[in-house]
Design a protein around this motif. Sequence first.
Motif, mmCIF file in Angstrom:
data_model
loop_
_atom_site.group_PDB
_atom_site.id
_atom_site.type_symbol
_atom_site.label_atom_id
_atom_site.label_comp_id
_atom_site.label_asym_id
_atom_site.label_seq_id
_atom_site.Cartn_x
_atom_site.Cartn_y
_atom_site.Cartn_z
ATOM 1 N N MET A 14 -2.117 6.746 -2.267
ATOM 2 C CA MET A 14 -2.479 7.751 -1.260
ATOM 3 C C MET A 14 -2.357 9.051 -1.685
ATOM 4 S SD MET A 14 -0.125 7.120 2.282
ATOM 5 C CE MET A 14 1.337 6.371 1.483
ATOM 6 N N LEU A 15 -1.887 9.291 -3.102
ATOM 7 C CA LEU A 15 -2.042 10.442 -3.590
ATOM 8 C C LEU A 15 -3.070 10.886 -4.578
ATOM 9 C CD1 LEU A 15 1.776 10.920 -4.822
ATOM 10 C CD2 LEU A 15 0.811 12.072 -2.788
ATOM 11 N N ILE A 16 -3.549 9.492 -5.218
ATOM 12 C CA ILE A 16 -4.620 9.876 -6.187
ATOM 13 C C ILE A 16 -6.087 10.363 -5.524
ATOM 14 C CG2 ILE A 16 -3.745 8.325 -7.962
ATOM 15 C CD1 ILE A 16 -5.620 6.189 -7.161
ATOM 16 N N GLY A 17 -6.851 10.885 -6.305
ATOM 17 C CA GLY A 17 -8.318 11.068 -5.812
ATOM 18 C C GLY A 17 -9.058 9.756 -5.860
ATOM 19 N N GLU A 18 -10.225 9.967 -5.511
ATOM 20 C CA GLU A 18 -11.131 8.920 -5.297
ATOM 21 C C GLU A 18 -11.317 8.288 -6.739
ATOM 22 O OE1 GLU A 18 -13.035 7.613 -2.780
ATOM 23 O OE2 GLU A 18 -11.804 8.905 -1.609
#
Length: 415
Positions: A313-317
């Motif tokens: 949920m925290l990481i970017g695409e």
Amino acid sequence: MPELQPARGTQDLLPETMRRHRRVSDTAREQARLYGFAEIATPVFEFTEVFARPIGEHTDIVAKEMYTFNDRGGEEITLRPENTAGVVRAVLSNGLTQSTPLKFFYSGPMFRYERPQKGRFRQFHQIGVELLGVAQPQADIEVIALGHRILQALGIGNRVTLDINTLGDPESRARYRGALVDYYTQHRAELSEDSQRRLDSNPLRILDSKDPGDIGINGSAPAFGLYLNEPSREFFARVKDGLGLLGIECRENPRLVRGLDYYTHTVFEFVTTDLGAQGTVLAGGRYDGLVEVMGGPAMPGVGWAAGIERLAMLIGEPPALARPIALVPLGEAAERAALKLGEALRDAGLVVELTYSGNLQRRMRRADRIGARAAVLIGDNELAQNAATLRDLDSGAQELVPLGDLPARLKALAG
Ligand code: ATP
Ligand code: MG
């Protein structure tokens, strides 16, 4: 028939989400490899005793969260709630205790009967590492550095804080436990029901309570620092010194304890404020007593586990997928030729998707929908010339290309 739903607390990982999970686990596996951690997989279910004894009857996990059942043969089975006990069981079952240090990485599903909410599921996934057989603080420093490095590599290093504490050696822990029991006994009536229960079983856990009343009482609870003996103090100092040397910032949090009974010395958590209440993304510590509790020799250990859902949920695409090449055959003979051509292009490393049915227009719509970079059209005309029509779907340009030249031309396009 009513519409079928996934069981409460479980979820389907559709391709988009799965790609984020993959990015987390692939990144972790790759960074772990740089430290010499080798991947291991233990069974998803074990005999209940594998978890019940080491995790401790009085922990939340064993008392309320385990998925335990009798199988058809009458064996007591539990779906693994975490992987440390399974890894230690594997070390003992496979007679690996002579070849220490042992360094393992794992990734897979865990199961806990919890109230589902954001970032909290009944089937969830963890990555984790275990370093067994090293009593020195270098091991603690290294596993924390690895966790830190993974979070950096995922691009979320600046969104997490490292909290660290020590539970000391067994002697210090016993002294502290005594002091806590004295303190909380004076406040027994004011404690939450859960914490009253913990007072008899696992008083350190009261420090970790999320109950507002308990938090107030915890404010004046005795601090562990006063009860640490000299070796425990020295050990903690060396861990902090090593982290400082590596430029890894940490915050000492005297309230930090782990839910499991077998931890000694270092405990740590990487936490974020970006996920609401479920803020811990990676948690671990030293568990020098565990291997013996499980029937093995005295063998120190340190490790951590991180929740993949929370990290995802925290990481970017995740990085963009390679755009495919769409094969568009028209006519019976072309269908057959396209099957073969597809294999030849995949041999060259291209991502190739067949447009399975319909007229030219319908197949081109399909090519568009899958985001194809180019379409390769084959009809009787092309077949007669041993060639295909290559259409660049970005520019619209199109030309006849000999089949032998197609792989190179498409590779140049696909970049
Ligand atoms: P919490 O206090 O959130 O219940 P915990 O102490 O039970 O955490 P650990 O057993 O240390 O958690 O597990 C390590 C990590 O696994 C947690 O920090 C979290 O990221 C993840 N995790 C634990 N339980 C769940 C769950 N039910 N759903 C999703 N992730 C979880
Ligand atoms: Mg929990």
